[in-house]
Design a protein around this motif. Sequence first.
Motif, PDB file in Angstrom:
ATOM      1  N   TYR A 125     -18.616  -2.337 -11.614  1.00 22.38           N
ATOM      2  CA  TYR A 125     -19.022  -1.099 -10.944  1.00 22.38           C
ATOM      3  C   TYR A 125     -20.536  -1.044 -10.835  1.00 22.38           C
ATOM      4  O   TYR A 125     -21.259  -1.710 -11.591  1.00 22.38           O
ATOM      5  CB  TYR A 125     -18.498   0.126 -11.704  1.00 22.38           C
ATOM      6  CG  TYR A 125     -19.018   0.264 -13.116  1.00 22.38           C
ATOM      7  CD1 TYR A 125     -20.148   1.029 -13.420  1.00 22.38           C
ATOM      8  CD2 TYR A 125     -18.378  -0.385 -14.181  1.00 22.38           C
ATOM      9  CE1 TYR A 125     -20.616   1.152 -14.719  1.00 22.38           C
ATOM     10  CE2 TYR A 125     -18.844  -0.269 -15.481  1.00 22.38           C
ATOM     11  CZ  TYR A 125     -19.960   0.504 -15.742  1.00 22.38           C
ATOM     12  OH  TYR A 125     -20.429   0.624 -17.027  1.00 22.38           O
ATOM     13  N   THR A 182     -19.542   9.342  -8.954  1.00 22.30           N
ATOM     14  CA  THR A 182     -18.074   9.369  -9.004  1.00 22.30           C
ATOM     15  C   THR A 182     -17.602  10.753  -8.582  1.00 22.30           C
ATOM     16  O   THR A 182     -17.931  11.752  -9.228  1.00 22.30           O
ATOM     17  CB  THR A 182     -17.573   9.056 -10.421  1.00 22.30           C
ATOM     18  OG1 THR A 182     -18.107   7.791 -10.844  1.00 22.30           O
ATOM     19  CG2 THR A 182     -16.052   8.992 -10.454  1.00 22.30           C
ATOM     20  N   SER A 208     -12.166   9.051  -8.104  1.00 22.30           N
ATOM     21  CA  SER A 208     -12.209   7.699  -7.560  1.00 22.30           C
ATOM     22  C   SER A 208     -12.625   6.732  -8.668  1.00 22.30           C
ATOM     23  O   SER A 208     -12.878   7.133  -9.805  1.00 22.30           O
ATOM     24  CB  SER A 208     -13.235   7.641  -6.418  1.00 22.30           C
ATOM     25  OG  SER A 208     -14.537   7.928  -6.927  1.00 22.30           O
ATOM     26  N   GLU A 238     -18.027   4.703  -7.052  1.00 15.07           N
ATOM     27  CA  GLU A 238     -17.576   4.215  -5.749  1.00 15.07           C
ATOM     28  C   GLU A 238     -18.174   5.001  -4.584  1.00 15.07           C
ATOM     29  O   GLU A 238     -18.107   4.555  -3.439  1.00 15.07           O
ATOM     30  CB  GLU A 238     -16.049   4.246  -5.660  1.00 15.07           C
ATOM     31  CG  GLU A 238     -15.370   3.160  -6.475  1.00 15.07           C
ATOM     32  CD  GLU A 238     -13.881   3.076  -6.210  1.00 15.07           C
ATOM     33  OE1 GLU A 238     -13.360   3.956  -5.472  1.00 15.07           O
ATOM     34  OE2 GLU A 238     -13.233   2.156  -6.721  1.00 15.07           O
TER      35      GLU A 238
END
Length: 731
Positions: free
Chosen positions: A597, A634, A651, A655
């Motif tokens: 991430y 997020t 999510s 993202e």
Amino acid sequence: MTLSKTLEVILKTKSNSLSLFVLGFMLICSSSTSVYAQKTKLKKKVNVINRDSIGNDSNRISYERNIHEVVITSQKKDANITNTIMGMQKLTGSEIQKVPALLGEIDVVKAMQLLPGVQSTSEGSSGFNVRGGGADQNLILLDNTNIYNASHMFGFFSIFNNDAVKSAELYKGNLPIKYGGRLSSLLDVELKDDAPEKVKGTGGVGLISSRLTLEGPLGDRTSWLVSGRRSYADLFLRMSSDPDKRKEYLYFYDFNVKVSHRLSMTDKVGFNLYNGRDRFISSFGDIGYGNFVASAFWNHIYSDKLLSRLSLNYSKYSYDLAWKVTDSRAEWKSDIQDLEMRLDFSHSVSDNLKLQYGVTTTYHMFNPALVTRAGYPDFRMNRSYALEHNVYLGAEQNIGKAISINYGARITAFRNMGKTLLYSYDNNYNVSGATEYGSGKIFHTYIRPEFRAGIVYRLDNWSSLKANFTHNTQFIQIANNSDSGSPLDLWFPASPNIKPQEANQYSVGYFRNFKDNAIETSVELYYKGMNNVIDFKDNAQILLNDKLEGEVRTGKGKSYGMEVMVKKNTGRLTGFINYTLARTDRTIAGINDGKTYLAPNDKTHSVNILASYEISKKWDFSAEWVFSTGTPVTYPTGRIEINGEYYPIYSGKSEERKEPYHRLDISASYHPHKHPKRWYQGEWVFSVYNVYWHKNPWMTSFDQNTADGYPQAKMTYLFGAIPSITYNFKF
């Protein structure tokens, strides 16, 4: 006898090396900022002293009338071409002053945020990220002493008073070999120490704060500097029609003291002191936080080739909170302290080989929380203690006329010690046991090396190619849910449960100057791979948690990017344009289902433009424009209903992105009586922050109670267009 005749006699004598050393030494002694002659910046008359008459002023031979002004600058004009260290940027106090400022408060850190590869942590914040690193991965030094929180007013301003600052150097990853313990950068702020011939003063009166700096001599061998600053937002609260507001306080203050004394031709001692505090008092509670820093040093010259600096440094960052709980008052206190002793040597073996070596010992004290409440037992989180020992050796070497290299290594032993209670955890991060260690008991040791290597190949007099490699290790880190300069910083050390963070950074670059070094250009590429980087599990309890290590998750990370810069140094128009293309991500088991991430500080594109133009002798104009990609965030993508209650469905981590950030700041300076021989100089500075009132996103919240039953996102921004006026003076 004229100076030219005197020098001719000196050069013909057998003791010419000694005499030349005396002349060189006098130049070095006139600047007390460092034992290193390379870092000396001097602009004053030179006295030649007979070595046999040290301490006898009657035997001093002065050539002030016969000698021209001697100027020694801190670096050559083409240093960006010849320096083997990449990613290093230096700003002087005068350059920082040209940057348009929020509420007229000139800020060292905000000026650094305009450099390529450097990002602000949030709107208006004095926190910063360098090449994808966290804010706690920056080593910040004030005159060689560690600063743990460099912010005032919850991060909107930094603790550095620009009137007292001589220079600020930023190293992006490739730290000088004598420093370590951080993965991302070093910000080295040096206060003025120019030994003026008479008392001088600098200051200013602004909308939010006023400041005054005085410096001068005390006899022939001592120089001093005193600097103070205070904000007065609380004074405006006294004018409020609300009686509760009139009882509130919101202010900060800080002051610096620096004294240097030349004991002899080979010895110089000095003392530095900084104290700063923020205070916010309201009906809801009280918050206070700040730094206390003190250091003493002794510079010694063994010969014209060997110099040393012995220093003892103390640093303390502390904060306290107080609030009302029903019928009583609760207080929370926390601090982190360092006591450090350093011995550094600079050794010029030859014209082509220079060595740096030394040792450092630091005693760390971590006091995360002590909560007291009348009528209730105290709550104290376990204190932590650690010893950190370092030994280092580095070299700078010329190989022919075209190639220069630097290389070195430092070894660190980080030792956890008692008195403390250490918890152990199972594979699910649940407490499986506890061990208590007595006071002074060493119960765990990490030994880690750090490496530095760099090479520059000069293609010609105006261009060069460079490559650098660094391996850095970090043994302490911060636990904080906010990067905005929150005072609630909780530092904690590596331990048997938390391994030290490590990073390898590779960088290459091309550097080219034009028009006799008036214009500098550069392109740098970098890649940084990180191990044992930390994050916290979802919904982690960070504050007042004596089992914090069970909330920590560790894994891998990487950052890579390109930095392009064009800088104009001379003429009526000066400034720079830079662009950064960057990426930084994390892969940590237990977070985001183990999938990679984006780090919270990832900003793909950044552009910074700063321009200063001298319209006339009385008017200067400056402007800056900044742009960056919005940071990852997020957001909830849906919701689920359970027994009439709605719960958000999020999510994947990071993202989504906030909207891009951009703003334009401008300032104009008016010098009504600008004349170099005038004893008093004053100027009016008019500035506007965020000229076109762009609403840059600071925080996004979601309202669940809407008329149609669907959540609605609400964006919060901090600043619109903010005008300011400041009057600066010097004498």
